[in-house]
Write an enzyme that holds these catalytic residues in place. Structure first.
Site, PDB file in Angstrom:
ATOM      1  N   ARG A 127      -5.458  -6.441  11.846  1.00 58.04           N
ATOM      2  CA  ARG A 127      -5.115  -6.862  10.477  1.00 58.04           C
ATOM      3  C   ARG A 127      -5.873  -8.133  10.065  1.00 58.04           C
ATOM      4  O   ARG A 127      -6.242  -8.311   8.913  1.00 58.04           O
ATOM      5  CB  ARG A 127      -3.610  -7.152  10.392  1.00 58.04           C
ATOM      6  CG  ARG A 127      -2.713  -5.936  10.534  1.00 58.04           C
ATOM      7  CD  ARG A 127      -1.246  -6.342  10.552  1.00 58.04           C
ATOM      8  NE  ARG A 127      -0.897  -7.147   9.398  1.00 58.04           N
ATOM      9  CZ  ARG A 127      -0.667  -6.657   8.174  1.00 58.04           C
ATOM     10  NH1 ARG A 127      -0.697  -5.359   7.980  1.00 58.04           N
ATOM     11  NH2 ARG A 127      -0.372  -7.450   7.173  1.00 58.04           N
ATOM     12  N   HIS A 151      -7.869  -9.913   6.577  1.00 57.00           N
ATOM     13  CA  HIS A 151      -7.702 -11.234   5.957  1.00 57.00           C
ATOM     14  C   HIS A 151      -9.046 -11.955   5.881  1.00 57.00           C
ATOM     15  O   HIS A 151      -9.368 -12.599   4.888  1.00 57.00           O
ATOM     16  CB  HIS A 151      -6.701 -12.079   6.754  1.00 57.00           C
ATOM     17  CG  HIS A 151      -5.303 -11.516   6.746  1.00 57.00           C
ATOM     18  ND1 HIS A 151      -4.703 -11.047   5.610  1.00 57.00           N
ATOM     19  CD2 HIS A 151      -4.384 -11.339   7.749  1.00 57.00           C
ATOM     20  CE1 HIS A 151      -3.482 -10.613   5.897  1.00 57.00           C
ATOM     21  NE2 HIS A 151      -3.267 -10.773   7.181  1.00 57.00           N
ATOM     22  N   ASP A 195      -3.463  -7.987  -2.372  1.00 56.33           N
ATOM     23  CA  ASP A 195      -2.716  -7.149  -1.436  1.00 56.33           C
ATOM     24  C   ASP A 195      -3.611  -6.089  -0.783  1.00 56.33           C
ATOM     25  O   ASP A 195      -4.589  -5.645  -1.385  1.00 56.33           O
ATOM     26  CB  ASP A 195      -1.569  -6.465  -2.214  1.00 56.33           C
ATOM     27  CG  ASP A 195      -0.475  -5.974  -1.283  1.00 56.33           C
ATOM     28  OD1 ASP A 195      -0.543  -6.235  -0.066  1.00 56.33           O
ATOM     29  OD2 ASP A 195       0.454  -5.312  -1.783  1.00 56.33           O
ATOM     30  N   ARG A 211       4.532  -4.243  -7.716  1.00 57.78           N
ATOM     31  CA  ARG A 211       5.669  -5.162  -7.634  1.00 57.78           C
ATOM     32  C   ARG A 211       5.198  -6.568  -7.976  1.00 57.78           C
ATOM     33  O   ARG A 211       4.017  -6.876  -7.833  1.00 57.78           O
ATOM     34  CB  ARG A 211       6.200  -5.226  -6.188  1.00 57.78           C
ATOM     35  CG  ARG A 211       6.962  -4.081  -5.690  1.00 57.78           C
ATOM     36  CD  ARG A 211       7.525  -4.416  -4.303  1.00 57.78           C
ATOM     37  NE  ARG A 211       6.475  -4.635  -3.333  1.00 57.78           N
ATOM     38  CZ  ARG A 211       5.829  -3.671  -2.681  1.00 57.78           C
ATOM     39  NH1 ARG A 211       6.128  -2.407  -2.919  1.00 57.78           N
ATOM     40  NH2 ARG A 211       4.904  -3.954  -1.801  1.00 57.78           N
ATOM     41  N   GLY A 259      -4.204  -5.716   5.311  1.00 60.75           N
ATOM     42  CA  GLY A 259      -3.813  -5.024   6.546  1.00 60.75           C
ATOM     43  C   GLY A 259      -4.231  -3.566   6.518  1.00 60.75           C
ATOM     44  O   GLY A 259      -4.788  -3.042   7.500  1.00 60.75           O
ATOM     45  N   TRP A 275      -6.579  -2.198   4.703  1.00 57.42           N
ATOM     46  CA  TRP A 275      -8.050  -2.128   4.725  1.00 57.42           C
ATOM     47  C   TRP A 275      -8.538  -2.132   6.180  1.00 57.42           C
ATOM     48  O   TRP A 275      -9.403  -1.355   6.560  1.00 57.42           O
ATOM     49  CB  TRP A 275      -8.625  -3.324   3.958  1.00 57.42           C
ATOM     50  CG  TRP A 275     -10.125  -3.403   3.897  1.00 57.42           C
ATOM     51  CD1 TRP A 275     -10.939  -2.882   2.937  1.00 57.42           C
ATOM     52  CD2 TRP A 275     -10.996  -4.041   4.848  1.00 57.42           C
ATOM     53  NE1 TRP A 275     -12.256  -3.160   3.217  1.00 57.42           N
ATOM     54  CE2 TRP A 275     -12.316  -3.866   4.382  1.00 57.42           C
ATOM     55  CE3 TRP A 275     -10.792  -4.743   6.040  1.00 57.42           C
ATOM     56  CZ2 TRP A 275     -13.430  -4.372   5.064  1.00 57.42           C
ATOM     57  CZ3 TRP A 275     -11.907  -5.241   6.728  1.00 57.42           C
ATOM     58  CH2 TRP A 275     -13.200  -5.054   6.233  1.00 57.42           C
ATOM     59  N   SER A 309       3.201 -16.431   0.781  1.00 59.87           N
ATOM     60  CA  SER A 309       4.496 -16.575   0.114  1.00 59.87           C
ATOM     61  C   SER A 309       5.530 -17.193   1.061  1.00 59.87           C
ATOM     62  O   SER A 309       5.325 -17.240   2.287  1.00 59.87           O
ATOM     63  CB  SER A 309       4.998 -15.208  -0.359  1.00 59.87           C
ATOM     64  OG  SER A 309       5.435 -14.452   0.754  1.00 59.87           O
ATOM     65  N   THR A 310       6.659 -17.615   0.490  1.00 62.66           N
ATOM     66  CA  THR A 310       7.735 -18.169   1.319  1.00 62.66           C
ATOM     67  C   THR A 310       8.263 -17.091   2.280  1.00 62.66           C
ATOM     68  O   THR A 310       8.800 -17.408   3.328  1.00 62.66           O
ATOM     69  CB  THR A 310       8.896 -18.689   0.434  1.00 62.66           C
ATOM     70  OG1 THR A 310       9.160 -17.734  -0.598  1.00 62.66           O
ATOM     71  CG2 THR A 310       8.567 -20.015  -0.217  1.00 62.66           C
ATOM     72  N   LEU A 324     -13.120 -24.796 -13.790  1.00 63.26           N
ATOM     73  CA  LEU A 324     -12.060 -23.833 -13.448  1.00 63.26           C
ATOM     74  C   LEU A 324     -11.017 -24.520 -12.582  1.00 63.26           C
ATOM     75  O   LEU A 324     -11.358 -25.252 -11.654  1.00 63.26           O
ATOM     76  CB  LEU A 324     -12.689 -22.661 -12.664  1.00 63.26           C
ATOM     77  CG  LEU A 324     -11.733 -21.655 -12.022  1.00 63.26           C
ATOM     78  CD1 LEU A 324     -11.175 -20.697 -13.074  1.00 63.26           C
ATOM     79  CD2 LEU A 324     -12.448 -20.839 -10.942  1.00 63.26           C
TER      80      LEU A 324
HETATM   81  C1  FPP Z   1      -1.706  -9.322   1.565  1.00 62.59           C
HETATM   82  O1  FPP Z   1      -2.218  -8.293   2.358  1.00 62.59           O
HETATM   83  C2  FPP Z   1      -2.453 -10.555   1.796  1.00 62.59           C
HETATM   84  C3  FPP Z   1      -1.912 -11.718   2.267  1.00 62.59           C
HETATM   85  C4  FPP Z   1      -0.506 -11.882   2.609  1.00 62.59           C
HETATM   86  C5  FPP Z   1      -2.738 -12.908   2.494  1.00 62.59           C
HETATM   87  C6  FPP Z   1      -3.841 -13.154   1.510  1.00 62.59           C
HETATM   88  C7  FPP Z   1      -4.789 -14.096   2.115  1.00 62.59           C
HETATM   89  C8  FPP Z   1      -6.134 -14.042   2.034  1.00 62.59           C
HETATM   90  C9  FPP Z   1      -6.882 -13.094   1.210  1.00 62.59           C
HETATM   91  C10 FPP Z   1      -6.964 -14.994   2.835  1.00 62.59           C
HETATM   92  C11 FPP Z   1      -6.694 -16.450   2.680  1.00 62.59           C
HETATM   93  C12 FPP Z   1      -6.820 -16.991   1.309  1.00 62.59           C
HETATM   94  C13 FPP Z   1      -7.637 -18.026   0.906  1.00 62.59           C
HETATM   95  C14 FPP Z   1      -7.332 -18.717  -0.365  1.00 62.59           C
HETATM   96  C15 FPP Z   1      -8.790 -18.480   1.644  1.00 62.59           C
HETATM   97  P1  FPP Z   1      -1.280  -7.644   3.477  1.00 62.59           P
HETATM   98  O2  FPP Z   1      -1.529  -8.342   4.752  1.00 62.59           O
HETATM   99  O3  FPP Z   1       0.141  -7.680   3.007  1.00 62.59           O
HETATM  100  O4  FPP Z   1      -1.823  -6.179   3.513  1.00 62.59           O
HETATM  101  P2  FPP Z   1      -0.998  -4.837   3.750  1.00 62.59           P
HETATM  102  O5  FPP Z   1       0.011  -4.737   2.627  1.00 62.59           O
HETATM  103  O6  FPP Z   1      -2.037  -3.777   3.672  1.00 62.59           O
HETATM  104  O7  FPP Z   1      -0.361  -4.962   5.097  1.00 62.59           O
END
Ligand code: FPP
Length: 248
Positions: free
Chosen positions: A41, A45, A28, A202, A31, A33, A73-74, A139
């Protein structure tokens, strides 16, 4: 102390006899960061993918056997279309670019979630990767993709009904242990440790059946900053816990 030395000291303090077998991570803060750096955002990622690569490698080297990462997630379908498309593109890129390294590092890829809703290209890449890595032993990397914990349980219940209706299983044989076979993580041990980054506390519908006795460790850093050192800190915190599984 410079970063390299600090990392070495932390690594030395890890008890190799108490390495968690299964670690699950809610990545988490991508965004936030990016926002902190006045970047879109999507830049968060993208940097997040670099941490995925780093943490997968360190996990294998530490002797962790299962690593489960929450990639999509869904509920994430409710994000703006551009962001959803970007995330899907990153996943395709990750699979294509990293496949060689994944195979070299003896990592077996598994997906938790319904891949039928994904684009045909991504679905094909995933199926191909699962096939090419199925013999790997070091792994298991579970990528939770279009995954929801409640959805997983409902899907499992439907499969149980089907098996009962077709006389493949007796209702008396359904118990906490046998039900696990109907989950995406079938035949895998439950997570010992769940890490969530970015200071949020959470579960967000993640492995809600499997996390019944999991130790939770929350890290304050955003996922793109979650490097090896931060990972070692979480492992150390886990090792200091006293797991009782409801006993004394
Ligand atoms: C949550 O941060 C992150 C996600 C919903 C996506 C996670 C995906 C990656 C790290 C990249 C793809 C993964 C792989 C396996 C290559 P957020 O966007 O909710 O951040 P915020 O809460 O600060 O808005």
């Amino acid at each position: 102390m410079i970063k390299g030395n600090k990392e070495k000291t932390l690594k030395k303090n890890i008890d190799l006899s108490k390495i968690p077998k299964h670690v699950a991570i809610i990545m988490d803060g991508n965004g936030r960061w990016a926002k902190k750096r006045f970047l879109p955002r999507t830049a968060g990622h993208r940097e997040g993918v670099n941490r995925v690569k780093e943490i997968v490698e360190v996990s294998g080297d530490m002797g962790i056997k299962y690593l489960t990462i929450y990639a999509f997630s869904t509920e994430n379908w409710n994000r703006p279309k551009d962001e959803v498309n970007y995330l899907m593109g990153l996943l395709i890129e990750f699979i294509k670019k990293e496949l060689k390294t994944i195979i070299k590092n003896d990592v077996k890829i598994n997906v938790l979630g319904d891949i039928n809703r994904l684009s045909p290209i991504l679905k094909k890449e995933i199926e191909n990767t699962i096939e090419l890595t199925k013999q790997n032993k070091k792994l298991v990397l579970n990528i939770a993709l279009n995954y929801g914990g409640r959805d997983e349980i409902i899907r499992g219940i439907k499969m149980v009904f089907e098996d009962i209706n077709n006389d493949r299983i007796d209702i008396e044989d359904i118990n906490e242990e046998s039900f696990k076979k109907y989950l995406y993580t079938k035949d895998q041990p439950d997570p010992d440790l769940l890490i969530r980054t970015s200071g949020e506390m959470r579960l967000s519908n993640f492995l809600i059946y499997q996390n019944a006795y999991t130790e939770f460790v929350f890290s304050d850093v955003y996922w793109p900053d979650f490097n090896t050192m931060e990972y070692y800190k979480c492992i150390k915190e886990y090792q200091n816990r006293n797991r009782r599984f409801g006993g004394l």
